[in-house]
Design a protein around this motif. Structure first.
Motif, short mmCIF file in Angstrom:
data_model
loop_
_atom_site.label_atom_id
_atom_site.label_comp_id
_atom_site.label_asym_id
_atom_site.label_seq_id
_atom_site.Cartn_x
_atom_site.Cartn_y
_atom_site.Cartn_z
N ASN A 3 50.45 39.47 38.43
CA ASN A 3 49.25 39.02 39.13
C ASN A 3 49.30 37.51 39.25
O ASN A 3 49.63 36.81 38.29
CB ASN A 3 47.99 39.45 38.41
N TRP A 62 39.02 36.33 47.28
CA TRP A 62 38.01 36.20 46.23
C TRP A 62 36.65 36.71 46.67
O TRP A 62 35.91 37.29 45.87
CB TRP A 62 37.91 34.73 45.80
N GLU A 97 47.01 34.21 40.72
CA GLU A 97 45.73 33.72 41.22
C GLU A 97 46.00 32.55 42.16
O GLU A 97 46.44 31.48 41.73
CB GLU A 97 44.82 33.31 40.07
N TYR A 131 43.67 36.97 45.15
CA TYR A 131 44.32 37.55 43.98
C TYR A 131 45.45 38.44 44.45
O TYR A 131 45.23 39.41 45.18
CB TYR A 131 43.27 38.37 43.21
N ARG A 175 39.57 44.53 35.70
CA ARG A 175 40.89 44.23 35.15
C ARG A 175 41.10 44.83 33.75
O ARG A 175 42.21 44.81 33.24
CB ARG A 175 41.11 42.72 35.09
#
Length: 282
Positions: free
Chosen positions: A234, A90, A236, A241, A105
């Protein structure tokens, strides 16, 4: 998932190391001979082969040249660069602020036609209200000590929601019931958010499922993830990420999504759970 999501990165690193091992074997070199040809200590060869240390681009070039196949370096370096993008912590992603991280994104959302999202923590971003998104971004900004560009990041996030209404895109959202009952931003924000869920869930291109809380589940909750078409996942994580593009691993997430969808309730049953959660807010 049987394996943690971050193990995907380590498996990919080991795959690159296995290709280096294959090149070494085809060249007929043992580790000591290869190290001498590269001008390294033998321990470096061992670390690279066991994926304990990722190779640099120069390491790959030297390795391939010492094994007599310098032309193999191009593909291996491309693999290395893909690996570098698989996991981004991050701090690196958000070092210039939340707005830039959100804008990065946007192309992925614009080129995707089939979205599948599962969340065990928060309402998925595409179906968040303005108040809920602002509370989430503010919490991230304060917790990570980032520059305060929450207002700019909020505008980008909300603008991204237009993909819900454009083109022939399809969306399937799954949330754990606990997400409805434990939120952010306070009771007013959560009441508005829950009302919004019932509105969005009625769109013809949207499927909204809630996985009920129950004591006899056989498929436990997973880390939240997004599947973009059938080409990328993806995830989190607390630390960063994760981007997954390996077809076999994308399929694992698709299978997990299908299993969780089987546990979820949809339509009127989902709306009842949402109404029940809203009722507890007064």
């Amino acid at each position: 998932m049987a394996d943690s999501a971050s193990s995907s990165v380590q498996r990919a690193r080991q795959g690159l190391a296995d290709q280096l091992r294959e090149i070494q074997r085809d060249a007929g070199l043992n580790g000591r001979d290869l190290a001498a040809s590269c001008g390294w200590y033998p321990s470096k060869v061992s670390r690279l082969l066991n994926a304990h240390t990722p190779p640099s681009e120069d390491d790959i070039r030297v390795w391939c040249r010492a094994c007599g196949v310098p032309e193999r370096a191009v593909d291996l370096i491309a693999t290395l660069r893909t690996l570098a993008g698989m996991f981004v912590d991050w701090r690196r992603m958000e070092r210039a602020g939340l707005k830039q991280a959100q804008e990065a994104r946007r192309p992925l959302y614009e080129r995707t036609h089939r979205f599948r999202s599962y969340s065990s923590w928060l309402i998925p971003g595409l179906i968040q209200t303005l108040g809920y998104t602002e509370a989430a971004l503010r919490a991230i900004q304060q917790r990570r000590g980032l520059v305060d560009d929450v207002s700019a990041a909020l505008a980008v996030r909300m603008e991204r929601q237009r993909v819900l209404y454009e083109g022939d895109r399809r969306f399937a959202f799954l949330v754990e019931e606990s997400v409805l009952r434990s939120g952010i931003g306070g009771a007013t924000v959560m009441r508005d958010q829950l009302h919004h869920l019932t509105t969005v869930g009625s769109l013809p291109n949207v499927s909204l499922g809630v996985v009920p809380m129950r004591p006899d589940r056989q498929r436990w909750p997973a880390e939240g993830f997004w599947i973009f078409d059938s080409v990328q996942v993806n995830v989190e994580l607390i630390s960063g990420y994760l981007t997954i593009t390996q077809p076999s691993e994308v399929s694992m997430y698709a299978q997990t999504f299908a299993e969780l969808a089987e546990l979820a309730v949809h339509g009127s049953a989902a709306r009842e759970l949402i109404a029940s959660a809203a009722g507890l807010l007064g």
